[in-house]
Design a protein around this motif. Sequence first.
Motif, short mmCIF file in Angstrom:
data_model
loop_
_atom_site.label_atom_id
_atom_site.label_comp_id
_atom_site.label_asym_id
_atom_site.label_seq_id
_atom_site.Cartn_x
_atom_site.Cartn_y
_atom_site.Cartn_z
N SER A 1 76.18 40.67 -9.34
CA SER A 1 75.98 42.05 -10.41
C SER A 1 75.40 41.22 -11.31
O SER A 1 74.68 41.60 -12.68
N LYS A 2 75.75 39.13 -11.37
CA LYS A 2 75.04 38.74 -13.23
C LYS A 2 73.81 38.61 -13.35
O LYS A 2 72.46 38.61 -13.65
N LYS B 1 71.58 42.04 -13.75
CA LYS B 1 71.93 42.68 -15.28
C LYS B 1 71.04 41.67 -16.15
O LYS B 1 70.25 41.95 -16.73
N CYS C 1 83.09 40.42 -13.86
CA CYS C 1 81.77 41.72 -14.16
C CYS C 1 82.60 42.76 -15.67
O CYS C 1 81.38 41.89 -15.92
N ILE D 1 79.94 44.36 -16.99
CA ILE D 1 78.93 44.60 -15.92
C ILE D 1 80.21 46.28 -15.60
O ILE D 1 81.62 45.21 -15.31
#
Length: 412
Positions: free
Chosen positions: A197-198, A201, A226, A231
Amino acid sequence: MEKESKRNLGLMWLLKKLAPDFKTIADFRKDNCDSIKKVCKEFIFLCKHLDLFGGELVAIDGSKFRAVNSKKRNFNEAKLRKRLKEIGEKIDRYFEELEENDNNEAFISSTDAEELKSKIEQLKERREKYQKFLRELKDSGETQISLTDPDSRAMMNNHRIEVCYNVQITVDSKHKLILDHEVTNEVKDNNQLSKMSKRAKEILEVDELEVTADKGYHNAVEIKECVDDNIIPYIPEPDPNVSKRINIPEPPFYKREFRYDKEMDVYICPAGFELSFRNLAEIHGKLMRLYKTNRCAVCLFKSKCTRNLRGRIIYRWENEEILEEMKKRIEGNKDKIKERQCLVEHPFGTIKRSFNQGHMLMKGIKKVGAEMSLTILAYNVTRVINIIGLKELIAFLRCHSIPLMNKSSVIC
Ligand code: SF4
C-alpha cells in the motif's frame, strides 16, 4: 520468440534481421535482470504520465506461481525427521537380514549379502545428507530448504501444496493496470498489506489512498500501519479457523456477536450479560485487554460459547477501534470488496491463462523477479494499447524519449 524472429515481419524489422535462438534469448533475460525491471517500472511511470491511473482506489492480491523445484526436492524439519526415521528402520531391517544370512550361510548366495551391504551404504549416505539439511535449517533459522531453486518455498496453491513463489500485485481501479508488483517467497499474504500500500501511494504521489484486499490480508498491525500513513483499508474479517482452535464457540457466540459499549468499557454477550475489563496481556506482540463476567458458570449457553472452565474471555486489542471503524466502512461500501475481485482477477487471469504463465522458468528470487517484470510489462503494454491505441502510444513514446521515472521512487 525464436520462431517469431524468423516469421514476424514487424519483429524482424525491430531486431534488424537478427534471429536469436532460444538459448540466446534465455541468456539475455538472465543477464539483464536489472534492466528488465527498470523498463517495467519506466512503463508504469509512462502510464502515470498518460493519466491512466486514477490514484483513488487500488486492489492488492497475491498469486502463487510454480517454481523450478519439485516437491521431492523441498524439505522442512518434519519431513526430514520422518525420512531419517524411515532410513533408520530400513537400515535395521537390512542388518537383521544380513544376520539371518550369516546364520543360514548354506542357503544364501554371497551376491545377496553384497547387495544388502551396498543398500545399507546408500542409506547411510542419504542419512548424512538429511542430517546436514537439518543442521542447515537450524543454523539459518529457515523453516524450509529447496534444493533446485533455493529461494522457492512449499505453499498452498489451489488447495494443493506446491513449491512456488508468491507474486504480489497492486492494481489501479481506473483501467486495471498493474501499478506495482513484487515476487516474494512468503507462504502467506498477511504481512504484505502495508508494504504494498505504501509503495502504491508513493508511486501515485497522492496524500490519501483507498486499498482493498481479501481476508488473507487481515492483519491488525498491518492495517494500523496503513491507517497511520493515511491509507484507507477495506479488508474483510476472516472467519474463525474452526479446525485449529479447540475453544471455538458456535457461530452465534463468535466475538463479532459481542457488542462493545465504549462509554462503559464493557462487552455485552449474546445472553445479555456484561463482560468487564479485568487485566492486560501481551499476545503475539500485541497489547490486549481482557474482558470477563462471573455469570458464565451459571449460563445456559456456556457449552456453546466456550470450553474454558473459567468462562469466556474476550480479547480486545489496544487499537481495536481501527478494526471496528474499518468494519463499519466496509458495511457502507460493500461494492469496494466486490470491485477487488474484478480488479485483481483480470490481470492474474490474463497472465496465467492468456499468457500461459502459471509457472516460472528461472531460478532464484532476483531472476524470477525479472521474469515477472517482463510479464507485467507485456500485460501493461497490451492493456495500454487497448485503452489508448497503438498509434497514440507510439506518438507519445516518440515525444517522450527521456526517462519519466522519479529517481527517488521505489523499484518494482
Ligand atoms: S457463557 Fe458467559 S459470555 Fe457466553 S453467553 Fe454465557 S454468560 Fe455470556
